[in-house]
Each structure stands twice: as structure tokens, then as C-alpha cells.
Design a protein around this motif. Structure first.
Motif, PDB file in Angstrom:
ATOM      1  N   GLU A  33       0.868  -1.278  -0.074  1.00 57.98           N
ATOM      2  CA  GLU A  33       0.002   0.081  -0.090  1.00 57.98           C
ATOM      3  C   GLU A  33       1.024   1.117  -0.068  1.00 57.98           C
ATOM      4  O   GLU A  33       2.059   1.130   0.198  1.00 57.98           O
ATOM      5  N   ASN A 185       5.360   1.824  -6.935  1.00 61.70           N
ATOM      6  CA  ASN A 185       4.444   1.126  -5.964  1.00 61.70           C
ATOM      7  C   ASN A 185       3.926  -0.222  -6.687  1.00 61.70           C
ATOM      8  O   ASN A 185       3.950  -1.256  -6.175  1.00 61.70           O
ATOM      9  N   THR A 191       6.271  -0.791  -0.971  1.00 58.68           N
ATOM     10  CA  THR A 191       5.396  -0.339   0.123  1.00 58.68           C
ATOM     11  C   THR A 191       5.897   0.995   0.395  1.00 58.68           C
ATOM     12  O   THR A 191       6.996   1.211   0.633  1.00 58.68           O
ATOM     13  N   CYS A 206      -2.286   8.353  -1.597  1.00 55.38           N
ATOM     14  CA  CYS A 206      -2.372   7.526  -0.581  1.00 55.38           C
ATOM     15  C   CYS A 206      -3.636   6.632  -0.417  1.00 55.38           C
ATOM     16  O   CYS A 206      -4.959   7.312  -0.768  1.00 55.38           O
ATOM     17  N   SER A 207      -3.550   5.204  -0.065  1.00 57.05           N
ATOM     18  CA  SER A 207      -4.859   4.639   0.108  1.00 57.05           C
ATOM     19  C   SER A 207      -5.348   4.790   1.725  1.00 57.05           C
ATOM     20  O   SER A 207      -6.490   4.449   1.804  1.00 57.05           O
ATOM     21  N   ARG A 208      -4.477   4.799   2.393  1.00 56.49           N
ATOM     22  CA  ARG A 208      -4.799   5.237   3.779  1.00 56.49           C
ATOM     23  C   ARG A 208      -3.951   6.179   4.553  1.00 56.49           C
ATOM     24  O   ARG A 208      -2.717   6.503   4.109  1.00 56.49           O
ATOM     25  N   ASN A 222      -9.114   6.288   5.404  1.00 60.77           N
ATOM     26  CA  ASN A 222      -9.279   6.501   4.148  1.00 60.77           C
ATOM     27  C   ASN A 222      -9.128   7.979   3.709  1.00 60.77           C
ATOM     28  O   ASN A 222      -9.622   8.770   4.635  1.00 60.77           O
TER      29      ASN A 222
END
Lengths: 245, 339, 287
Positions: A33, A185, A191, A206-208, A222
Motif C-alpha cells: 500500500e 509502488n 510499500t 495514498c490509500s490510507r 481513507n
């Protein structure tokens, strides 16, 4: 999210004398991620990075990488295990050329024979071919950020920590940088954990996101949930309005 | 392959062949022989310093300590047990290395400022001088003369002319400069350069700060210690003043003025500065014996402030201009060899 | 035996306070500028010669000479800062260190040329005699020197804590970027700091001349003594500095009393290495 976390930080605390720079921070980053670490100035983001990568020894708490306890380990050993980083304040090798700089990183996993191939590959990936013989002291900020990323990539990391890589870049530079991050990525399955002030970049890649304020985690989630979280908005408005938001 | 090798090292080989011819021209002139030998000796020391100082960025002020240790080891082995300096000087090198490790281990730890190493190495010179002054069996305040010479010249490395010393030191110089060149283009060299630029950045790229600095220090102190053995034979006696702060600082000055991290820089600086010093000494005599150091200091400060990469890059530019105007194809190979 | 030990400890404590005064100069320069002045010990040597010259020319007592040497060394510090130090701030660390090594060699060889190799001392001192407490003797000159040193140390401590210039210096040492934001002119602050550090050696030089002689290589000893005190004390604590100065002073005098006087540097070197090995931040360091 069923995988065990790539990076796990448990109750990390860093004191400078009486000043508590990071207080009881816990966070996880999962394999593959792109996670973001944000927060207003002085929230303790860079200190957290320093403690994770071994540049400072935390007062208490634990850091695990791939399940190994890496708390208080020397940075070069952590790098051997597969984690490297870039710096907020550029730490360029001023009197070395771009090629030589990348070569320093490449030696982490290469020997004298295959180091050239690695250097060529990374220079091509980061689009630095035209500048490979230029001295770092002659280069501008945007290029130097790219060189820092390149030399960290040359160590063949499994995980990279990027400290404010977007700061000081203009719109075009920023967009191409974001493309590069997505590429490393996706294609190289590295990561990423990014500390960022530029909200466009955080929300874009960003995913999180983990939000720090005054050394403590105040929210995780999120991008959409973060941007509407009242605690986050208060933290930012109370101190400083984020740029480009 | 052989073709490439010979063109790559052609300038290197030709320059040193030319130097090797010097005694044929001036062997009658004792003063000139002393001068060229001294220049080469300092060039060896400063080129060795280039590894720890120029590349790794550690201000080592301990050359005098390693010279003294090498000299006393070699000299004592010869006088007490009649061990030839040909072996003794390498044992002297190892003794120097062990002292170097003793101060390198605690001070090269990550996050300990360079300052403390610089101070410790400079104090080591003074401390060892006092130790050898008080240690009467080996040192003591009077000169201890080395035996040998005459028929035994080769065994005890005590020649009556400077010519053999000249060639021995020249061989040392060739080895040290070649070593510099090899290190500069290897993993160790890149690690050292990176550490010299920024220790934090180098560490997160997988460079072991302590290990690499220790390696550099060991190579440097071994060379200087070995040269120290030669130094004792050259002068023919032992004295605690061999632990000299002046030599230590001179080596640093040559290293920085020549150009840090540049293979041939210290040699270049030695040619100019050591000749200049000997000229001053001859011209002014004992009256102003200390003046050369004041001049050295001014040169160091001026170069450090206005040409921090040393004088070597200036010469390189000049050299390239000359080559270009001659239209030679050597330009490429020489530029590569010198980087 | 016990008498001799106590006697040497008393002398050592008094010397230690002077060492602390010398070290305070290095400490504030190192703390604020993050610059290391290798030549600091030679500043002390230079001050001692100045005191000697003024003392002989004007027939002054050594303790009076700082009236002239303080301003001289203050200005000298300013000049050295703007001429040399200021230009090295953005350079590599080796170069920065090497420049002050150059300054050190320059001062030492100039002293050798001007004053030759033989030691110089002032003949008379108004503070003669000694104080007897039971079996112990306290040389008045050293006691006066120690008390004046303490006064100066306290004065600098007060200056750092209370005055605007002092807070500017502390701000610059904490965070240069923030300090320039709130309007601290870092160059002027740096120059002032360096000049104060230099002026402190004038005080120490005058006091030392009241009971010691000076020679051109004396700078090596003072330089090394003060770095040892700093290594012990760490940065940022003035009481720590005084205690460390006393530890070094006592170690020195005890060595002189019971062993070979020539080995005093060895003992100090031993302390120095041990501290760097086991307590790299010093005993009292905050940074």
C-alpha cells in the motif's frame, strides 16, 4: 488487509529532554500500500520517521519490520533488511555526481560487477539520464528530490519512507513525481509511507492516512474519511491551513 | 583487455617512470636528493591521509603518532633483536593499526561528532611523545642511534646515500596512489565519500559508518606506520620528537590543499609546498625556522575558504586545456583516470 | 600523605574553576555556532603573552591586565569571525575544522617567531602570600584567580539567561530557522558569541599569568584541558561545567603531586577517552 503488517509501530515515544516530540504513537503499514502520515508543523512526523529508520533511538515503544524487531537498530542494518528513506531537508552528496550518488545506494545489494547495471536501471527509471554526470551541488531542488528517491530505490528496498518529497515542487513537477511514486509502488511492489504537507499529493496517491497532532495519532482512515474528520480539521485550522487543499 | 589497461594507466606509468629517472640527473647534488626524497615522503603520507581525511571526511591529526610508533617499533626490533627493518617496518605498521583501532572503535560510532575524533587523534601524538620521553628503556630524552650501515647496509636499511631511499619511497608512493585509485572506484571508496558528505544519508543507504571508517583508518595508519619505520632508518636514530604535531598538521594541510578525495591531489600539493618549505628553510636559516608553518597555515586557510576542493581541479583544467590545444586523443582517458 | 592529598585537591579545585572559565568560551561557541574552535587554547596562550607584555611595559600586576586584554581579544574575536569563521559555516565539516587548525598553527608559529621559545613570566604580583588553614596552604593568587573566574562565569550565565543578546544566542543555538524568523540576525549573534568566547580567554590569561609562565606551545595544553572539561560536562549546563573543571583540575594536581609531573596530560587523556567511550554526551549534557 489479511496480510500481517509490513511495518508495525507500537506505542512509540520520543523525548528530547522535557519535550515530548512523539507520544505513544502506534501505526501499521500493510504490504503493497501507499500510506500517508500527515499533520501540522511540529506534529512529530519527521521524528517518527527518524525513530523508525534508526536515526534516533526512541525513549520507549517498539518498531517491527516484516515481523523483526528493529527498535534501536543502526540505520544501515535496517536498510539491509529492506527499508530506506528520503529526507525533508535535502541531504545531497554535494560533491558527487548523480551517477555516483545512485551508486552508493546500489552497493547495498550489488557487487562490483553488477552495480553498473543497477545504476543504469535506476537512472532510467527516475528519468535522470541527461543529468547523470552533473554534480549534485549544481542541481535544483526538484531534481535533488528525484536523486534522493533514486539513491534510496537503488538499495532495492521493500519499503520506502518518503519525507515531504512534494515540498517546494511546482504543479508539473508534482504531477510527474506522483506518477513516479505510483509506478514504483505498482511495478516494483514497494510499500510506501509518505509524510506530506502537500494535500494534493496525499489525497492523490495514498490509500490510507494517519494523522498526527502534537506527537499523538488523532485519526486513521481513507482519504475521504480523513478530509471530513472534525478532529483533523480542527488540528489544521487551529494551527495552519494546509496548502492546495 | 591488455590494450585498455595500458592506455588507461599510460599517464600514470609515464609520470612515475620520469620521476624514477630524476636521481640519474641530480645524484651528485646531495641537497637536491634530500629535497626530492622529502617531497616523495610527504606525498606518501598525504596520499595515505587522503583515504581517511579526503574520502571519509575525518580530520585525522594523528600522522605523527603513527610515524613515531612505526619508527620506534622498527628501530627497537633492530637494536634489540637484530630484526631487519624490511620486516620491522611492517610490524610497525601493525602496531600503528592497533593504536588506531583503539581510538577508532569508540569514536567512529554513529552520531558521534567528527570533532571528537580530530581532538583524540591530535592528542594521541602529544600523549605518545610524553610516554616515550618517560619510557627510558625504549625512548628517553636522548637520541638512540641505530646500528648498521657499511657492509650491513641492505640488512639494516641504513644506506649512506639518499638514492636507495628515494627508490624505496617512490615504490611506496606508486603503491599508495594506485591504492587510492582502486579504493576511489570501489564500494569502500563510494561508502567513504558518502560518509564524508552526510553520515545520516549514507547510513540509511546501507553504509556502515563505523565499519567503513575503521577500514579507512586501518589502511591509513598501516601505511603511515610502515613509512615511520623507513623514517627511523633514514635518520639513523630514534627520538620522541618523531611524535610530531608539526608533521601531523603538515600532512593534513597537504591533503586539503591538494584536493580532498582526489587521487593525485596530495602529491601535487607536496611538490609545491614541501619544495617551498625547504626553500624557506635554506633561505632564512634557523633564525625564522617556524615561519614556514605560518605560511602553510595561511595557505591552508586561503585554500579552504576560496578553493575548498583544493588545487588539483585547477591543474586538471589547465592540463585538459593543454591536451585539447595539442589535439590529442588522450584527453578522454586522462580525464577518466584522474576522477 | 593525607595532608598532601587534601592540599593537592584544594589546589586542583581552584585551578579547575579557571579551566571552567576557559571552557565556557569553547562551550558557548560550540553550542551556538556549532563551530569548533581548535585554536581556543592558543587564544589563551596569546592572551597570556599580551598580559606579559602589558605587565612589563606598564608595570602592572597580572590581574589588572585584563582591563586592556579583554577589549583586545573581544575585537580579535570579531575579526577572526568575520574574516574566517563566517565563510566556513556552509562548508564541509572537515574544512571547517581544518580552518581553525590553520588558525592554531598560525598563532603558535607567530608566537614562536615573536617571543622565541623561552618561557616568560611576570615578576611581581600585588597578591602575595598565602592563607594558612591548619596544615593546608592556600596561595592567595590562586584563590583570587578562582574567585574572579567564578564571578565571570556567573556573569556570563546571567547574561545568557536575562539579556536580549543572550536570548538571541540561545535561540540561535536551539533552532537557527526559527531564530531568524523572530528577527535574530544570526551573523551578528554568531560574531558576538565568538567575540565573547575569545574575550573570556583574556580574563583567564591574565589570571593565569599571576602565578604561571607562558610559552608558545602552552596552547596545546590549555586547548586539550578545556576540550576534556567540555567532554565531561557536555553542552548546556554551567554548574556541570564548573564541576567538570574541578574534576580535571584535581586529577591534574593529584598526578603532579604523586606521580611524574610530565604524566599529567596522560591522566587527562585517559579521562577524555573514557568519557567519550562511556558517556559521549558528557556527565551533565542536555543536548
Amino acid at each position: 488487509m489479511n496480510h500481517p503488517p509490513k511495518l508495525q509501530v507500537n506505542n512509540l515515544t520520543v523525548n528530547f529532554g522535557n519535550l515530548m516530540a512523539v507520544n505513544n504513537v502506534s501505526l501499521e503499514v500493510y504490504p503493497g500500500e501507499i500510506a500517508g502520515l500527515i499533520g501540522p508543523n511540529g506534529a512529530g512526523k519527521t521524528t517518527t520517521f527518524n525513530a523508525i529508520t534508526g536515526l534516533i533511538i526512541p525513549s520507549s515503544g517498539k518498531v517491527f519490520f516484516n515481523g523483526h524487531d528493529i527498535t534501536g537498530m543502526l540505520p544501515h542494518k535496517i536498510c539491509r533488511l529492506g527499508m530506506s528513506r528520503t529526507f525533508q531537508v535535502i541531504k545531497a552528496f554535494a560533491h558527487m555526481t548523480v551517477e555516483e550518488t545512485v551508486r552508493v545506494g546500489a552497493y547495498n545489494r550489488c557487487n562490483e560487477k553488477n552495480v553498473y547495471k543497477k545504476v543504469d536501471q535506476i537512472i532510467k527509471l527516475c528519468d535522470l539520464a541527461d543529468l547523470r554526470d552533473k554534480l549534485c551541488s549544481d542541481l535544483g531542488l526538484a531534481i535533488l528530490r528525484r536523486v534522493e528517491l533514486a539513491r534510496a530505490l537503488a538499495t532495492e528496498p521493500e519499503m520506502l519512507l518518503l519525507d515531504e518529497t512534494g515540498a517546494g515542487l511546482n504543479q508539473t513537477e508534482l504531477l510527474s513525481f506522483m506518477d513516479l511514486l505510483r509506478k514504483i509502488n505498482m511495478e516494483y511492489s514497494i510499500t510506501l509511507l509518505v509524510v506530506e504537507h502537500v494535500m494534493q499529493m496525499v489525497m492523490g496517491v495514498c490509500s490510507r492516512i494517519v494523522v498526527l497532532d502534537s506527537g499523538e495519532v488523532i485519526a486513521t482512515g481513507n482519504p475521504e474519511s480523513i478530509s471530513t474528520n472534525p478532529k483533523v480539521i480542527e488540528a489544521y485550522l487551529g494551527k495552519r491551513v494546509p496548502q492546495c487543499y | 583487455m591488455k590494450q585498455i589497461l595500458s592506455t588507461k594507466y599510460l599517464p600514470f606509468i609515464s609520470i612515475f617512470s620520469l620521476i624514477a629517472l630524476i636521481p640519474l640527473v641530480i645524484s651528485k647534488d646531495q641537497y637536491a636528493m634530500v629535497l626530492v626524497t622529502t617531497v616523495l615522503l610527504y606525498a606518501v603520507l598525504a596520499s595515505a591521509w587522503n583515504i581517511i581525511g579526503g574520502m571519509a571526511g575525518q580530520l585525522d591529526l594523528g600522522a605523527g603518532a603513527y610515524i613515531g610508533l612505526g619508527a620506534f617499533t622498527t628501530g627497537t626490533l633492530l637494536t634489540r633483536w637484530n630484526i631487519t627493518p624490511w620486516i620491522g617496518m611492517f610490524i610497525g605498521g601493525f602496531v600503528s593499526v592497533s593504536f588506531a583501532i583503539l581510538i577508532g572503535l569508540p569514536l567512529f560510532r554513529f552520531k558521534i561528532k567528527e570533532l571528537w575524533y580530530a581532538l583524540t587523534s591530535s592528542a594521541l601524538v602529544e600523549v605518545l611523545r610524553i610516554v616515550f620521553l618517560m619510557w627510558d628503556e625504549v625512548g628517553g630524552p636522548t637520541e638512540k642511534y641505530l646500528p648498521g650501515g657499511g657492509d650491513n647496509a641492505l640488512y639494516s636499511l641504513r644506506f649512506s646515500t639518499y638514492i636507495p631511499y628515494f627508490y624505496i619511497i617512490l615504490i611506496f608512493l606508486v603503491i599508495v596512489i594506485y591504492l587510492n585509485h582502486r579504493i576511489r572506484n570501489s564500494k569502500l571508496g563510494f561508502s567513504l565519500l558518502a560518509l564524508g558528505e552526510d553520515e545520516d544519508a549514507a547510513e540509511v543507504l546501507g553504509v556502515d559508518a563505523r565499519g567503513n571508517k575503521l577500514k579507512a583508518l586501518m589502511i591509513y595508519s598501516f601505511i603511515v606506520g610502515t613509512v615511520g619505520g623507513l623514517y627511523a632508518c633514514l635518520y639513523g636514530f630514534l627520538h620522541p620528537s618523531f611524535f610530531s604535531t608539526e608533521i601531523s598538521t603538515e600532512v593534513v594541510i597537504l591533503g586539503i590543499v591538494g584536493g580532498m578525495g582526489i587521487t593525485y591531489g596530495p602529491f601535487l600539493a607536496a611538490i609545491f609546498l614541501v619544495s617551498f618549505r625547504e626553500y624557506l628553510r635554506a633561505a632564512l636559516g634557523g633564525e625564522l625556522a617556524g615561519l614556514y608553518l605560518a605560511v602553510y597555515a595561511v595557505v591552508l586557510i586561503v585554500v579552504a575558504l576560496f578553493q575548498p576542493r583544493g588545487i588539483a581541479p585547477l591543474f586538471r583544467r589547465l592540463f585538459e586545456k593543454v591536451i585539447r590545444s595539442l589535439g590529442g586523443r588522450e584527453h578522454e582517458s586522462s580525464a577518466k583516470a584522474s576522477s | 600523605m593525607l595532608d598532601m592529598t587534601v592540599q593537592s585537591i584544594i589546589t586542583g579545585l581552584m585551578m579547575g574553576v579557571i579551566y571552567a572559565l576557559i571552557t565556557l568560551g569553547i562551550s558557548i561557541v560550540f553550542g551556538v555556532l556549532n563551530v569548533v574552535n581548535f585554536a581556543h587554547g592558543d587564544f589563551v596562550m596569546f592572551s597570556m603573552y599580551l598580559s606579559y607584555m602589558i605587565g612589563t611595559a606598564l608595570v602592572w600586576d597580572a590581574v589588572q591586565t585584563p582591563l586592556i586584554t579583554i577589549p583586545v581579544l573581544f575585537i580579535f574575536g570579531f575579526i577572526v569571525y568575520y574574516l574566517i569563521i563566517d565563510r566556513t559555516l556552509r562548508q564541509m565539516y572537515v574544512v571547517q575544522l581544518a580552518v581553525t587548525v590553520g588558525l592554531q598553527i598560525f598563532m603558535r608559529s607567530m608566537a614562536l617567531i615573536i617571543w622565541k621559545a623561552q618561557p616568560r613570566a611576570l615578576q611581581y604580583s600585588i597578591i602575595q602570600g598565602n592563607i594558612q588553614i591548619g596544615p593546608y596552604t592556600i596561595l592567595t593568587s590562586r584563590l583570587v584567580a578562582a574567585i574572579i573566574s567564578l564571578i565571570f562565569i556567573a556573569g556570563i550565565a546571567w547574561f545568557l539567561n536575562k539579556s536580549w543578546a543572550g536570548s538571541a544566542m540561545r535561540a540561535a543555538s536551539d533552532d537557527l530557522d526559527m531564530a531568524s524568523l523572530v528577527g535574530v540576525n544570526y551573523r551578528r549573534t554568531y560574531a558576538l558569541t565568538f567575540a565573547i568566547g575569545s574575550a573570556l580567554t583574556a580574563v583567564a590569561g591574565g589570571l593565569l599569568m599571576s602565578f604561571q609562565q607562558t610559552d608558545p606551545v602552552g596552547g596545546i595544553r590549555f586547548g586539550f584541558l578545556s576540550w576534556c572539561v567540555l567532554a565531561l560536562a557536555g553542552l548546556g549546563s554551567i554548574p556541570g561545567l564548573i564541576i567538570s573543571g574541578m574534576i580535571v583540575g584535581v586529577a591534574e594536581t593529584v598526578t603532579i603531586t604523586f606521580f611524574d609531573p610530565r604524566s599529567r596530560l596522560l591522566v587527562i587523556y585517559g579521562i577524555f577517552i573514557l568519557v567519550l567511550w562511556f558517556k559521549p554526551r558528557g556527565l551533565f549534557g542536555r543536548k
